[in-house]
Motif scaffolding. Structure first.
Motif, short mmCIF file in Angstrom:
data_model
loop_
_atom_site.label_atom_id
_atom_site.label_comp_id
_atom_site.label_asym_id
_atom_site.label_seq_id
_atom_site.Cartn_x
_atom_site.Cartn_y
_atom_site.Cartn_z
N ILE A 291 42.20 -59.31 -44.47
CA ILE A 291 40.93 -59.96 -44.81
C ILE A 291 41.06 -61.47 -44.80
N LEU A 292 42.11 -61.98 -45.46
CA LEU A 292 42.28 -63.43 -45.55
C LEU A 292 42.58 -64.05 -44.19
N ILE A 293 43.42 -63.39 -43.40
CA ILE A 293 43.74 -63.92 -42.06
C ILE A 293 42.51 -63.83 -41.16
N GLY A 294 41.83 -62.68 -41.20
CA GLY A 294 40.66 -62.49 -40.35
C GLY A 294 39.55 -63.47 -40.66
N LYS A 295 39.31 -63.71 -41.96
CA LYS A 295 38.22 -64.59 -42.36
C LYS A 295 38.60 -66.06 -42.23
N SER A 296 39.88 -66.35 -42.13
CA SER A 296 40.32 -67.74 -41.98
C SER A 296 40.51 -68.13 -40.52
N ALA A 297 40.74 -67.14 -39.66
CA ALA A 297 41.05 -67.42 -38.26
C ALA A 297 39.92 -68.14 -37.54
N LEU A 298 38.68 -67.68 -37.77
CA LEU A 298 37.54 -68.29 -37.08
C LEU A 298 37.37 -69.75 -37.47
N VAL A 299 37.35 -70.04 -38.76
CA VAL A 299 37.15 -71.41 -39.24
C VAL A 299 38.31 -72.30 -38.80
#
Length: 226
Positions: free
Chosen positions: A93-101
């Motif tokens: 979750i943290l990697i996925g939600k941080s990757a775009l930004v």
């Protein structure tokens, strides 16, 4: 061993990308640092100085704000709790939600550097990558505290106006000595690194990254329990 699924990370990334693309109030923020860079180029001066304000805006209003807004939007739709309780691990979750930004921020900074024809040193590139990670963590924290997308504006303001503008705050330190604390902010450390000091600023920025992400992970786990 940390359970990480590339497929789940990609799914979260694509979901956030669609949300980002549809929300013009958020996506338009990407263009502001680029416009500021064109204005800085028109004024002339050293490449590092020209990049200073666009960088501050990128970290505060693109990296931190967009990350916070995307998370708060999920909270507002009651989908964040489902995501936290899904088979996806906290790391997914943290990697996925941080990757775009992180990708958007890196792209914005790259364009800004291209506009002023500036090639940062390897040490400065590393520091900027660490800074992106730091402000992504702060955005995550702000998003978890906000109850809605609208409320994100208020939770992210301290981040957007304090952390990224350390070098500008230091200009007032002689008149207001208590402002010298700003010398320890990651943005001030980034400025020091650009001026030639390498080891100490990199270590300090890395410490900020670790502290911010530890706080973000603890808060995420608390949300899972709640």
């Amino acid at each position: 061993m940390m359970n990480i699924s590339i497929a789940r990370i990609q799914a979260i990334f694509m979901k956030d990308f669609k949300e980002f693309s549809r929300n013009y109030a958020i996506s338009v923020m990407v263009f502001v640092p680029i416009i500021l860079t064109f204005l800085s180029r028109a004024e002339g001066g050293d490449g590092t100085q020209q990049l200073l304000f666009p960088l501050a805006f990128t970290f505060g209003m693109v990296t931190a704000f967009v990350q916070a807004a995307l998370i708060a939007e999920e909270k507002e739709r009651n989908t964040l709790r489902s995501l936290l309780l899904s088979p996806a691990s906290l790391a997914d979750i943290l990697i996925g939600k941080s990757a775009l930004v992180s990708a958007i921020s890196a792209f914005t900074i790259t364009v800004c550097c291209y506009v002023i024809d500036y090639i940062p040193s390897i040490a400065l590139m590393v520091a900027m990558i660490l800074s992106i990670l730091f402000y992504t963590a702060l955005g995550t924290i702000c998003g978890l505290f906000a109850k809605s997308t609208l409320e994100t504006t208020f939770t992210v303001l301290p981040v957007a106006f304090i952390f990224p503008f350390g070098p500008f705050v230091m200009l007032l330190a002689e008149r207001f000595p208590f402002l010298k604390i700003a010398q320890w902010l990651p943005s001030t450390q980034l400025s020091d690194l650009a001026q030639g000091d390498i080891v100490a600023p990199l270590i300090n920025i890395a410490l900020w990254v670790v502290i911010a992400w530890v706080a973000a992970i603890i808060l995420c786990k608390k949300r899972m329990v709640d």
